[in-house]
Design an enzyme around this catalytic site. Structure first.
Site, PDB file in Angstrom:
ATOM      1  CB  SER A  45      -0.931   0.010   1.218  1.00 22.19           C
ATOM      2  OG  SER A  45      -0.195  -0.184   2.410  1.00 22.19           O
ATOM      3  CG  ASP A  83       2.223  -6.796   0.873  1.00 19.96           C
ATOM      4  OD1 ASP A  83       1.922  -7.988   0.734  1.00 19.96           O
ATOM      5  OD2 ASP A  83       1.393  -5.857   0.870  1.00 19.96           O
ATOM      6  CD  GLU A 183      -7.761  -5.220   1.616  1.00 18.22           C
ATOM      7  OE1 GLU A 183      -6.674  -5.808   1.557  1.00 18.22           O
ATOM      8  OE2 GLU A 183      -7.944  -4.052   1.226  1.00 18.22           O
TER       9      GLU A 183
HETATM   10  O1  KIV Z   1      -0.445  -3.405   1.540  1.00 16.25           O
HETATM   11  C1  KIV Z   1      -1.092  -3.365   2.601  1.00 16.25           C
HETATM   12  O2  KIV Z   1      -1.047  -2.385   3.358  1.00 16.25           O
HETATM   13  C2  KIV Z   1      -1.911  -4.523   2.931  1.00 16.25           C
HETATM   14  C3  KIV Z   1      -2.895  -4.354   4.050  1.00 16.25           C
HETATM   15  C4  KIV Z   1      -4.049  -3.586   3.565  1.00 16.25           C
HETATM   16  C5  KIV Z   1      -3.277  -5.651   4.631  1.00 16.25           C
HETATM   17  O3  KIV Z   1      -1.816  -5.519   2.300  1.00 16.25           O
END
Ligand code: KIV
Length: 266
Positions: A45, A83, A183
Site C-alpha cells: 500500500s 509484502d 480483506e
Molecule cells: O499493503 C497493505 O497495506 C496490505 C494491508 C491492507 C493488509 O496488504
C-alpha cells in the site's frame, strides 16, 4: 523484549486479539514498536500512501527492499512481514523463492505476505515454507488482482463467493501459511472463516470477530486522504497537524521569529 515467533502468533488465536499495522519507514516502525504493535507489515500500500501511485501495481522489489530495510532499522525486535509486490511471485516459483529470500536474507524481514489462493499461489506458499520462509496469505479483496477485475469492492457477499473464500482460507492453511489477512468481507463471513481455520485470521474490513486487525499506518494517523474506506478509523488528522507546523515555520522565518535565541550558537 521478547521476540515474537510464528509459534507464538499462532498461540494468540482465541486468546488475545493480534494487532497488526503497516509501517513503511524508520519513523513509523519506531512508533509501532514503541506502542507494542504485534506484527508490522511493510505493505505494498506504500505505493499509494507514500509514493503517490494510483494503485499498488507499480511498486518494485527494489523499492520495497528499501522500505523493509528501513523498517527493520526502526524496529529491531519486531516481527516484520514484507509484502511481495505485484509480479514478484506470479511468474514462477523460482522467482518467488528468489524475491522472498531477498526480503528475509538482505532486508531483515521475518516473513512475507502474498495475495490470492490460486493453484500457483498455493504451490508458491508450499515451496517457500519448505525453504524455511514463513508466509502470510491474503484473500478477500486482493488489490493487486482486484483493481482491473472487479474493482475495490466488498467480496463474499453472495453464497458462492463466500464458499470460495472459505475454501481458499482452508487451502492456504493446508499449504503452510501461518496466518491470513482477510480483506473487505461481510462481518459474518469474517467470523465464520476465523472459526473454520486453525491459524489466525487478521481482518481489515472483515468485521469484529477475526483473530486480529490490521490497518494502514497512514490511515490511522490521517496522512492519506485520497480514499478513506468505511473500515478505516482515523485516530488523528496528521495532514492538518503537519500542515499547521509547516505553516507556522514559514510564517516565523518570514517574520524573523525563527531562529530564536535558543537556536543559535553563542
Ligand atoms: O499493503 C497493505 O497495506 C496490505 C494491508 C491492507 C493488509 O496488504
Amino acid at each position: 523484549m521478547d521476540v515474537l515467533t510464528v509459534k507464538k502468533i499462532k498461540e494468540m488465536k482465541g486468546r488475545q486479539p493480534i494487532v497488526m499495522l503497516t509501517a513503511y519507514d524508520y519513523i513509523s516502525a519506531r512508533i509501532c514498536q514503541a506502542c507494542g504493535v504485534d506484527i508490522i507489515l511493510v505493505g505494498d500500500s506504500l505505493a499509494m500512501t507514500l509514493l503517490g501511485y494510483d494503485s499498488t501495481l507499480p511498486v518494485t522489489m527494489d523499492e520495497m527492499g528499501i522500505f523493509v530495510s528501513a523498517v527493520r532499522r526502526g524496529a529491531k525486535d519486531a516481527f516484520i512481514v514484507a509484502d511481495m509486490p505485484f509480479m514478484s511471485y506470479q511468474a514462477s516459483i523460482e522467482q518467488a523463492l528468489k524475491n522472498a529470500g531477498r526480503f528475509i536474507k538482505f532486508c531483515g524481514a521475518s516473513a512475507v505476505k502474498i495475495e490470492g489462493a490460486s493453484d500457483h499461489t498455493l504451490s508458491v506458499v508450499d515451496r517457500l515454507v519448505d525453504a524455511g520462509i514463513q508466509v502470510m496469505g491474503h484473500i478477500g479483496l486482493t488489490p493487486q488482482s482486484s483493481i482491473f477485475k472487479d474493482g475495490y469492492k466488498v467480496k463474499g457477499r453472495d453464497f458462492s463467493e463466500a464458499r470460495e473464500l472459505m475454501a481458499q482460507a482452508k487451502a492456504l492453511e493446508d499449504a503452510g501459511c501461518f496466518a491470513i489477512v482477510l480483506e473487505c468481507v461481510p462481518e459474518p463471513l469474517g467470523a465464520d472463516i476465523s472459526d473454520a481455520v486453525g491459524i489466525p485470521v487478521i481482518g481489515i474490513g472483515a468485521g469484529r470477530f477475526c483473530d486480529g486487525q490490521v490497518l494502514v499506518f497512514s490511515d490511522v494517523v490521517g496522512t492519506y486522504d485520497r480514499v478513506i474506506p468505511r473500515f478505516v478509523r482515523r485516530y488523528c488528522d496528521g495532514l492538518s497537524l503537519f500542515r499547521q507546523a509547516v505553516e507556522e515555520y514559514v510564517t516565523q522565518v518570514r517574520k524573523g521569529e525563527f531562529p530564536g535565541e535558543e537556536n543559535v550558537y553563542k
